[in-house]
Write an enzyme that holds these catalytic residues in place. Structure first.
Site, PDB file in Angstrom:
ATOM      1  N   ASP A   1       0.861  -1.228  -0.090  1.00  0.00           N
ATOM      2  CA  ASP A   1       0.103  -0.045  -0.009  1.00  0.00           C
ATOM      3  C   ASP A   1       0.908   1.234   0.095  1.00  0.00           C
ATOM      4  OD1 ASP A   1      -2.328   1.763   0.160  1.00  0.00           O
ATOM      5  OD2 ASP A   1      -3.104   0.726   1.888  1.00  0.00           O
TER       6      ASP A   1
HETATM    7  C1  NOJ Z   1      -4.034   3.978   0.186  1.00  0.00           C
HETATM    8  C2  NOJ Z   1      -5.328   2.971   0.702  1.00  0.00           C
HETATM    9  O1  NOJ Z   1      -5.146   2.317   1.818  1.00  0.00           O
HETATM   10  C3  NOJ Z   1      -5.613   1.592  -0.140  1.00  0.00           C
HETATM   11  O2  NOJ Z   1      -6.996   1.259  -0.055  1.00  0.00           O
HETATM   12  C4  NOJ Z   1      -5.678   2.812  -1.744  1.00  0.00           C
HETATM   13  O3  NOJ Z   1      -6.082   1.624  -2.613  1.00  0.00           O
HETATM   14  C5  NOJ Z   1      -4.358   3.078  -2.167  1.00  0.00           C
HETATM   15  N1  NOJ Z   1      -4.248   4.320  -1.034  1.00  0.00           N
HETATM   16  C6  NOJ Z   1      -4.621   3.496  -3.624  1.00  0.00           C
HETATM   17  O4  NOJ Z   1      -5.278   4.883  -3.653  1.00  0.00           O
END
Ligand code: NOJ
Length: 765
Positions: A287
């Site tokens: 992430d």
């Molecule tokens: C952070 C988030 O935790 C995740 O769910 C998301 O897909 C990504 N950013 C990309 O936007």
């Protein structure tokens, strides 16, 4: 991965990558052909090019388009996210084809969580439909619109089971139940990936956030998760597993630590379990910034160590963090990281690109240049009918005193509240490329429904919150919430004046979009004080009060339940939300949604979930005893239980009939009930089947959902609903972490919510 085998080979040979001489297409969609192709490709790549494939970036202030062009030219990027129009995506793929040495196509990803251009209800709302056909519809339309925008991958579904309403991200998932979340997640994967992620209108999914992100302590986002292996395997892991078994090509790794190890550094989770036991063959993606965060987690002392740990733990691709590109070359040189480890990660990236069909046609989701839509946000690109259909099914009728609802279209209705006319809020969090201006608010929806027959008198009545700190939080990055500058009393006075002129008051209250989102944890679950004051003033007018809730989590609503004559939970219902809510309010659609989460009475009761374990000292409401498990200042149970939701008609459920009193080892037993619509109008409801193992080697939950069926009944009609039960449904992880079904008695409970059930028993032999 089931989806790779049945692709139509739409090949555009002119667009073949540069090594087409040795690796020429068309490339059949089989694992064998893929492995051979990717191995050859890897053999031609430099170390830097391999590391480039492991990098995922987003266009933004830190990486403007020019910088990305340069990175593309030098093979330093494998995929892009947050770029969502065909012309923009095409421009980057063109750069790959024109400027880079090996012309390895990029893939393009985005958070298509509940729609792309057309926004459907938030997943928590979708879960309230308990309707897998509706989930498929959302998946198909979202994938269609995303692929039509040139995207290849979505960061969805989010299948983090959560018992934590304080956590704002519960809005993105399917609630507190493992079985329901597993069914919804796997259905979504199948719908979005279709027969093959390479098909023109399919996208590859990435299940997130692996693992157990929904159990963050105190509901505070990004916080610690610590739990027993039994609970992890029994309650939190199955939805990821189900979504992977459904064929998801990607996994997004969670930001939290699990039992002390950050998921991004967890080789047991990402290698032993995911690849070893579960045989996952796709791609793992960290992430946002998670590799860097290993330092703050306290498991890496410097960037080099963070990178080494992440790679060795099984992170193939890094999201928005330059560490892999910066430090992997040196780590390979020093021998801290092996070439085989780099090859493995790069191979997983190339494999999914192959599965997306990008080596057959880098423009497979783009089509010829002239076909790009003139107006990306054109009305003609939306799927409004589908959005309205699903939104209606997601609404849960919580209270309907003396049939306050449905309303008459000829009535004079006072519509008040900060959410009654907010185009942005109704879309909910992660509303992808949806345009707020295209959404229908409740005010518009009611006007559409009444069509001049009756009158709507509108007043905002209150700001979302009068708390400056909360207003600033919501407006931190943009003007998300408009704050009315009148005094609270002036706004209430206006609303009360409208209410006095009306036959009935409808108050649209709840949370702003930004209150139920990533990084939007709350310590209180009540409606903000400004809205509570408004409701009290409306009640004082003596007019019937209908509360329409828009929110992204379970709230504490004891007071509202007392004030309201009727209360409808609408979550954040999306582009067609206002029309869908009006359909329910005026009775054009009979509500059928059921809660996928428990609504507590107070924050102090949390965690409060229906499938809890028994205690040695259960509290007996009829015979209270001090030394039993309870609060002395509150009652134990929820305000609204899991699975609950009313209808404009009434249903009865017959006693449970068992096909046999015993379930043999390899057989099945059938439990059935007859449900009758005893009211005056047609309606749908959800029949829920729970099981309980009253005596086992471990304490087992008082009940666990093991089946559900949504049925539609005409007035007076009956239907027999059957549930087959086999040993699989009885299994749990015992003390030795074996997945077993233990012989003995089992209770079956069937009802239209988790509390009012008809019960029977059988013996598992
Ligand atoms: C952070 C988030 O935790 C995740 O769910 C998301 O897909 C990504 N950013 C990309 O936007």
């Amino acid at each position: 991965m089931k989806w790779i085998y049945s692709v139509s080979l739409a090949v555009s040979l002119a667009m073949q990558p540069a090594f087409a001489d040795t690796l020429s297409g068309p490339h059949p969609m089989t694992e064998q052909a893929r492995d051979a192709y990717v191995n050859q490709l890897l053999s031609k790549m430099t170390l830097d090019e391999k590391i480039g494939q492991m990098r995922l970036i987003s266009v933004g202030p830190d990486t403007p388009k020019e910088a990305i062009r340069d990175m593309i030219q030098h093979g330093q990027v494998g995929a892009i996210f947050n770029t969502v129009t065909r012309p923009d995506i095409r421009a980057m793929q063109d750069q790959v084809m024109q400027l880079s040495r090996l012309k390895i196509p990029l893939f393009f990803a985005y958070d298509v969580v509940h729609g792309q251009r057309t926004i459907f209800p938030i997943p928590l709302g979708l879960a309230s439909s308990w309707d897998l056909d509706a989930v498929s519809e959302v998946g198909r339309v979202s994938a269609y619109e995303a692929a039509d925008d040139g995207l290849n991958m979505t960061w969805a579904p989010m299948v983090d089971v959560t018992r934590e309403p304080r956590w704002g991200r519960g809005s993105e998932g399917f609630g507190e139940d493992t079985f329901l979340t597993s069914q919804m997640g796997s259905t979504m994967v199948k719908a979005m990936q279709g027969k093959s992620a390479a098909d023109r209108y399919a996208v590859m999914t990435s299940v997130k956030h692996f693992a157990a992100y929904g159990a963050v302590e105190g509901g505070r986002d990004y916080n610690t998760v610590d739990m027993s292996p039994q609970r992890l395997f029994q309650d939190y892991l199955p939805p990821y597993k189900a979504s992977l078994d459904a064929g998801s090509g990607g996994v997004m790794v969670a930001l939290n630590s699990l039992n002390g190890t950050p998921a991004t550094a967890d080789s047991w989770l990402l290698k032993d379990l995911l690849r070893g036991e579960w045989k996952f063959k796709g791609i793992t993606i960290s992430d946002h910034g998670a590799i860097k965060e290993l330092i703050k987690h306290g498991v890496a002392s410097d960037p080099q160590e963070a990178v080494r740990i992440a790679l060795k733990s099984g992170i193939d691709m890094s999201m928005s963090d330059e560490y892999y590109s910066k430090y992997l070359p040196g780590l390979v040189k020093s021998g801290a990281v092996t070439m085989a480890e780099i090859d493995d990660a790069a191979r997983h990236v190339l494999n999914v690109k192959y599965d997306m069909g990008l080596f057959n046609d880098p423009y497979s989701h783009l089509g010829p240049k002239g076909s790009d839509p003139q107006d990306t946000n054109a009305e003609s690109r939306l799927h409004r009918a589908e959005a309205r259909d699903v939104a209606r099914k997601s609404m849960v009728l919580l209270k309907n005193w003396r049939e306050t609802l449905p309303l008459k279209k000829t009535a004079t209705v006072a519509l008040v509240g900060p959410l009654a006319d907010s185009q942005r809020d109704i879309m909910g969090s992660w509303s992808a490329a949806g345009v707020a201006k295209q959404s229908i608010t409740l005010l518009q929806g009611m006007r559409n429904a009444m069509n001049g027959k009756g009158t709507v008198l509108y007043a905002k009545g209150a700001n979302i919150s009068d708390n400056k700190g909360i207003q600033n939080f919501l407006n931190l990055y943009e003007q998300a919430v408009s704050v009315d500058t009148r005094t609270p009393q002036q706004m209430i006075d206006e609303a009360v004046a409208q209410a006095k002129k009306a036959d009935v008051v409808v108050a649209a209250v709840g949370e702003a979009q930004g209150m139920a989102h990533e990084a939007s944890s709350r310590s209180e679950l009540a409606l903000p004080a400004s809205q509570q004051k408004l409701l009290a003033a409306l009640k004082a007018t003596g007019k019937p009060l209908v509360i329409v809730l828009m929110n992204g989590r379970a709230l504490t609503l004891v007071n509202e339940d007392k004030l309201a004559d009727a209360m409808l939970e609408t979550w954040f219902s999306g582009t067609e939300g206002g029309n869908a809510i009006a359909d329910v309010l005026f009775g054009d659609y009979n509500p059928s949604g059921k809660l996928p989460v428990t609504f507590p009475r107070s924050v102090g009761q949390i965690p409060l979930y229906y499938n809890h374990l028994p205690t040695g000292r259960p509290y007996n409401f009829e015979k209270p005893n001090k030394y039993t498990s309870h609060y002395y200042d509150a009652i134990n149970g929820p305000l609204y239980p899991f699975g609950y939701g009313l209808s404009y008609t009434t249903f009865t459920v017959s006693p449970v009939k068992m096909s046999s009193r015993t379930l043999p080892r390899n057989g099945t037993v059938e439990a059935s009930v007859t449900v009758t619509n005893t009211g005056k109008r047609a309606g749908a409801t959800v029949v829920q089947m729970y099981l309980n193992d009253p005596v086992a080697s471990l304490s087992r939950p008082v009940q666990e959902l093991r089946g559900f069926k949504r049925i539609m009944l005409q007035a007076g009609e009956s239907q027999t609903v059957r549930f087959k039960i086999d040993a699989e449904a009885l299994k749990f992880w015992n003390q030795k972490m074996q997945h077993v079904a233990e012989p003995g008695k089992f209770n079956v409970m069937i009802g239209l919510d988790s509390v009012r059930t008809q019960d029977a028993q059988f013996d598992y032999l």
